[in-house]
Design a protein around this motif. Structure first.
Motif, PDB file in Angstrom:
ATOM      1  N   LEU A  11     -11.921 -34.775   6.221  1.00  0.00           N
ATOM      2  CA  LEU A  11     -12.581 -35.847   6.955  1.00  0.00           C
ATOM      3  C   LEU A  11     -13.077 -35.288   8.276  1.00  0.00           C
ATOM      4  N   ILE A  13     -15.243 -36.468  11.633  1.00  0.00           N
ATOM      5  CA  ILE A  13     -15.783 -37.636  12.319  1.00  0.00           C
ATOM      6  C   ILE A  13     -16.123 -37.278  13.765  1.00  0.00           C
ATOM      7  N   GLU A  17     -14.536 -42.564  16.968  1.00  0.00           N
ATOM      8  CA  GLU A  17     -14.536 -43.327  15.706  1.00  0.00           C
ATOM      9  C   GLU A  17     -13.103 -43.635  15.262  1.00  0.00           C
ATOM     10  N   LEU A  19     -10.472 -44.132  11.891  1.00  0.00           N
ATOM     11  CA  LEU A  19     -10.344 -43.581  10.545  1.00  0.00           C
ATOM     12  C   LEU A  19      -9.026 -44.017   9.924  1.00  0.00           C
TER      13      LEU A  19
END
Lengths: 115, 113
Positions: A11, A13, A17, A19
């Motif tokens: 992942l 990002i 953000e 998550l």
């Protein structure tokens, strides 16, 4: 054999953000632990959840244990570059005699938070 | 802050050679573990040790593996005749109480050629 499946595997990002990463199993565990592992280091325990439905918060990290104690999630709010790392979940097994204790690990989610 | 220390940090050995990985657990801890992590794979349980004997071992921990606590401070993992597939990061861990928080060392990377 008990298995823990973690998703996503990777992942990436942007800073700020939110998550969520997941840890799922078909087996019931006596407890479930979340670790963070930095490159070249051993896993470091973040939290242990024991009771079905339990929610624990650690600053911007929220951990939840599923009602059936088979799955868990980790939610990070307003991610920062310092959150970058490998997040591992591990289910704790106690044998039928109650004398032995071991962890079954998932493969982890590798999180990268870009500035 | 007390920590689990492991030596060596990296060892390269030839197939068939004996290897000893050393760990110094946190001093007041009573339960000791070895886990390993093959590159790109999950961390796997090898063995647990309490009261100077093995409590539980996985199917990975065959008769080529042994553990010992020779002097009350060190906790060693010996592989008698290494195979290529033994190449992995080996982590020692200890806990103060049964089912308590595990503290992991930084690992010993074993490379078998």
């Amino acid at each position: 054999t008990q298995l823990l499946e973690q998703s996503p595997q990777f992942l990436s990002i942007q800073e700020g953000e939110n998550l969520t990463v997941y840890c799922n199993s078909s087996s019931v565990f006596s407890s479930l632990q979340w670790y963070r592992q930095e490159p070249g280091e051993g896993p470091v325990l973040l939290v242990t959840v024991v009771t079905g439905g339990e929610v624990k918060k650690l600053k911007r990290l929220t951990f939840q244990f599923g009602d059936a104690r088979k799955d868990s999630s980790l939610h990070i709010t307003a991610a920062q570059p310092g959150d970058t790392g490998l997040y591992l979940c591990a289910g704790a097994n106690i044998n039928s005699g109650g004398s032995n204790y071991k962890l079954t690990f998932g493969k982890g989610t590798l999180l990268t938070v870009n500035p | 802050e007390p920590e689990v220390t492991q030596t060596p940090s990296h060892q390269v050995t030839q197939m068939g050679q004996e290897v000893i990985l050393r760990c110094v657990p946190i001093s007041n801890h009573l339960y000791f573990y070895w886990y390993r992590q093959i590159l790109g794979q999950k961390v796997e349980f090898l063995v647990s040790f309490y009261n100077n004997e093995i409590s539980e071992k996985s199917e990975i921990f065959d008769d080529q593996f042994s553990v010992e606590r020779p002097d009350g401070s060190n906790f060693t993992l010996k592989i008698r005749s290494t195979k290529l597939e033994d190449s992995a990061m080996y982590f020692c861990a200890s806990s103060e109480v049964w089912a308590g928080e595990l503290f992991f060392g930084e690992g010993s990377r074993l490379t078998v050629l």
